[in-house]
Design an enzyme around this catalytic site. Structure first.
Site, mmCIF file in Angstrom:
data_model
loop_
_atom_site.group_PDB
_atom_site.id
_atom_site.type_symbol
_atom_site.label_atom_id
_atom_site.label_comp_id
_atom_site.label_asym_id
_atom_site.label_seq_id
_atom_site.Cartn_x
_atom_site.Cartn_y
_atom_site.Cartn_z
ATOM 1 C CB ALA A 65 30.259 38.442 28.661
ATOM 2 N N GLY A 109 34.876 40.178 30.447
ATOM 3 C CA GLY A 109 34.051 41.330 30.792
ATOM 4 C C GLY A 109 34.204 41.741 32.255
ATOM 5 C CD GLU A 112 36.262 43.657 28.093
ATOM 6 O OE1 GLU A 112 35.339 42.827 28.251
ATOM 7 O OE2 GLU A 112 36.604 44.072 26.978
ATOM 8 C CD GLU A 132 37.590 38.761 26.656
ATOM 9 O OE1 GLU A 132 38.806 38.557 26.896
ATOM 10 O OE2 GLU A 132 36.931 39.621 27.258
HETATM 11 N N1 CO8 Z 1 29.768 32.520 31.623
HETATM 12 C C1 CO8 Z 1 28.850 31.620 32.007
HETATM 13 N N2 CO8 Z 1 29.047 30.720 33.008
HETATM 14 C C2 CO8 Z 1 30.249 30.758 33.618
HETATM 15 C C3 CO8 Z 1 31.250 31.671 33.275
HETATM 16 C C4 CO8 Z 1 30.962 32.600 32.219
HETATM 17 N N3 CO8 Z 1 31.831 33.535 31.834
HETATM 18 N N4 CO8 Z 1 32.329 31.464 34.052
HETATM 19 C C5 CO8 Z 1 31.997 30.436 34.883
HETATM 20 N N5 CO8 Z 1 30.750 30.016 34.612
HETATM 21 C C6 CO8 Z 1 30.021 28.934 35.291
HETATM 22 C C7 CO8 Z 1 30.530 27.575 34.853
HETATM 23 O O1 CO8 Z 1 29.950 27.180 33.633
HETATM 24 C C8 CO8 Z 1 30.096 26.712 36.030
HETATM 25 O O2 CO8 Z 1 28.711 26.459 35.881
HETATM 26 P P1 CO8 Z 1 28.164 24.929 36.059
HETATM 27 O O3 CO8 Z 1 28.459 24.593 37.498
HETATM 28 O O4 CO8 Z 1 26.699 25.062 35.765
HETATM 29 O O5 CO8 Z 1 28.914 24.079 35.116
HETATM 30 C C9 CO8 Z 1 30.253 27.638 37.217
HETATM 31 O O6 CO8 Z 1 30.272 28.974 36.687
HETATM 32 C C10 CO8 Z 1 31.552 27.416 37.964
HETATM 33 O O7 CO8 Z 1 32.615 27.504 37.035
HETATM 34 P P2 CO8 Z 1 33.741 26.372 36.899
HETATM 35 O O8 CO8 Z 1 33.211 25.032 37.282
HETATM 36 O O9 CO8 Z 1 34.344 26.505 35.544
HETATM 37 O O10 CO8 Z 1 34.753 26.889 38.043
HETATM 38 P P3 CO8 Z 1 36.313 26.624 38.112
HETATM 39 O O11 CO8 Z 1 36.713 27.082 39.484
HETATM 40 O O12 CO8 Z 1 36.660 25.248 37.685
HETATM 41 O O13 CO8 Z 1 36.959 27.615 36.994
HETATM 42 C C11 CO8 Z 1 37.176 29.718 35.839
HETATM 43 C C12 CO8 Z 1 36.854 29.008 37.162
HETATM 44 C C13 CO8 Z 1 38.656 29.513 35.487
HETATM 45 C C14 CO8 Z 1 36.902 31.200 36.035
HETATM 46 C C15 CO8 Z 1 36.292 29.134 34.699
HETATM 47 O O14 CO8 Z 1 34.948 29.145 35.126
HETATM 48 C C16 CO8 Z 1 36.358 29.913 33.416
HETATM 49 O O15 CO8 Z 1 37.308 29.785 32.662
HETATM 50 N N6 CO8 Z 1 35.316 30.736 33.102
HETATM 51 C C17 CO8 Z 1 35.209 31.440 31.874
HETATM 52 C C18 CO8 Z 1 36.129 32.644 31.839
HETATM 53 C C19 CO8 Z 1 36.036 33.342 30.520
HETATM 54 O O16 CO8 Z 1 36.352 32.811 29.482
HETATM 55 N N7 CO8 Z 1 35.595 34.618 30.532
HETATM 56 C C20 CO8 Z 1 35.464 35.417 29.365
HETATM 57 C C21 CO8 Z 1 34.074 35.388 28.882
HETATM 58 S S1 CO8 Z 1 33.875 36.231 27.328
HETATM 59 C C22 CO8 Z 1 33.739 37.874 27.769
HETATM 60 O O17 CO8 Z 1 33.744 38.227 28.907
HETATM 61 C C23 CO8 Z 1 33.606 38.822 26.633
HETATM 62 C C24 CO8 Z 1 33.197 40.179 27.122
HETATM 63 C C25 CO8 Z 1 32.836 40.976 25.918
HETATM 64 C C26 CO8 Z 1 31.733 41.932 26.238
HETATM 65 C C27 CO8 Z 1 31.089 42.345 25.007
HETATM 66 C C28 CO8 Z 1 30.241 43.548 25.248
HETATM 67 C C29 CO8 Z 1 29.980 44.322 23.995
#
Ligand code: CO8
Length: 258
Positions: A65, A109, A112, A132
């Site tokens: 998400a 997400g 999921e 998460e």
């Molecule tokens: N949300 C928003 N932006 C994101 C997300 C995300 N989940 N993941 C990556 N991005 C963005 C980064 O902020 C970055 O943007 P910017 O260049 O502007 O800084 C860009 O994408 C590239 O990401 P990275 O530079 O971090 O790329 P890396 O290759 O270094 O790392 C990763 C890749 C490991 C995937 C890293 O981006 C990461 O850890 N992302 C977050 C993963 C995460 O925590 N996901 C869970 C999110 S919470 C969730 O999904 C809850 C769902 C519940 C649903 C509820 C419904 C009822």
């Protein structure tokens, strides 16, 4: 309609949806989820479409998400909006088969959504996780339930409590994905499998999906009874007559989807 966060295409009898927010690793914003719901509704209503493929990019199916979008939400907002349930449920409610073709990250997400699909074909680059807990929350779109059913309590618990990722090999070993495909062949293979499903009789495809899903929601005895009713009902379809006649006549069936 014009989509901004996804690409929607038709390939033969297959509906193809590509998540397309490359700068945010396909983070699932509310706008993206709403578009996904609309695209799925469109394919569901289109009689020419027999199966759907949902995919992302080489680097990410979806990294979860959109954290930046939800970071400042309050409990009251989440509760009143029923965050984000409305849109997400579209994926699990589609009656036609949906295949997730996953390369790169499928996190939070993203994992999921992949698990809401009927099965997951994984590229050898795929990485699955429910991180998460590292954000101070827990999975909110079915992750604690679907991952546990798919890989068992021990592995699901470890992944959800630590936020660690699983690679494609571990995901296949533990039953999360149906198969691993070389990354360069993932989409082609997913479309091929989807086209094969689309070539089957539509009533039997929908019934098969419904019956397998019932295995998750009922006892064995209930599920077996439900399966038998659907099995019997399919003898009322033209496709059953055609399928069995074609076998006896040693030819390919020509299903009419009725
Ligand atoms: N949300 C928003 N932006 C994101 C997300 C995300 N989940 N993941 C990556 N991005 C963005 C980064 O902020 C970055 O943007 P910017 O260049 O502007 O800084 C860009 O994408 C590239 O990401 P990275 O530079 O971090 O790329 P890396 O290759 O270094 O790392 C990763 C890749 C490991 C995937 C890293 O981006 C990461 O850890 N992302 C977050 C993963 C995460 O925590 N996901 C869970 C999110 S919470 C969730 O999904 C809850 C769902 C519940 C649903 C509820 C419904 C009822």
């Amino acid at each position: 309609m014009a989509y901004e966060n996804i690409i929607v295409e038709t390939k033969g009898h297959v509906g193809l949806i590509t998540l397309n927010r490359p700068k945010a690793l396909n983070a699932l914003s509310q706008a993206l989820i709403a578009e996904l719901g609309k695209a799925l509704d469109g394919f569901e209503a289109d009689d020419d479409i027999g199966a759907i493929v949902l995919t992302g990019s080489e680097k990410a199916f979806a990294a979860g998400a959109d954290i930046k979008e939800m970071a400042s939400k309050t409990f009251t907002q989440c509760y009143l909006e029923d965050f984000i349930t409305k849109g997400w449920e579209a994926v699990s409610k589609v009656r036609k088969p949906v295949i997730a073709a996953v390369a790169g990250y499928a996190l939070g997400g993203g994992c999921e959504v992949a698990m809401m699909c009927d099965f997951i074909l994984a590229a050898d680059t795929a990485k699955f996780g429910q991180p998460e807990i590292t954000l101070g929350v827990i999975p909110g779109a079915g992750g604690t339930q679907r991952l546990t059913r798919l890989v068992g309590k021990s592995k699901a618990m470890e992944m959800i409590l630590t936020g660690r990722m699983m690679d494609a090999q571990e995901a296949e070993r533990s039953g999360l994905v149906s198969r691993i495909v070389p990354a360069g062949e993932l989409l082609e293979e997913a479309l091929k499998v989807a086209e094969r499903i689309a070539s089957m009789g539509r009533p039997s495809v929908l019934a098969a999906k419904e019956a397998v899903e019932r295995a998750y929601e009922s006892t064995l005895a209930e599920g077996v009874r439900f399966e038998r009713r659907l099995f019997h009902a399919l003898f009322s379809t033209d496709d059953q007559k055609e399928g069995m006649a074609a076998f006896a006549e040693k030819r390919q069936p020509n299903f009419k989807n009725r």
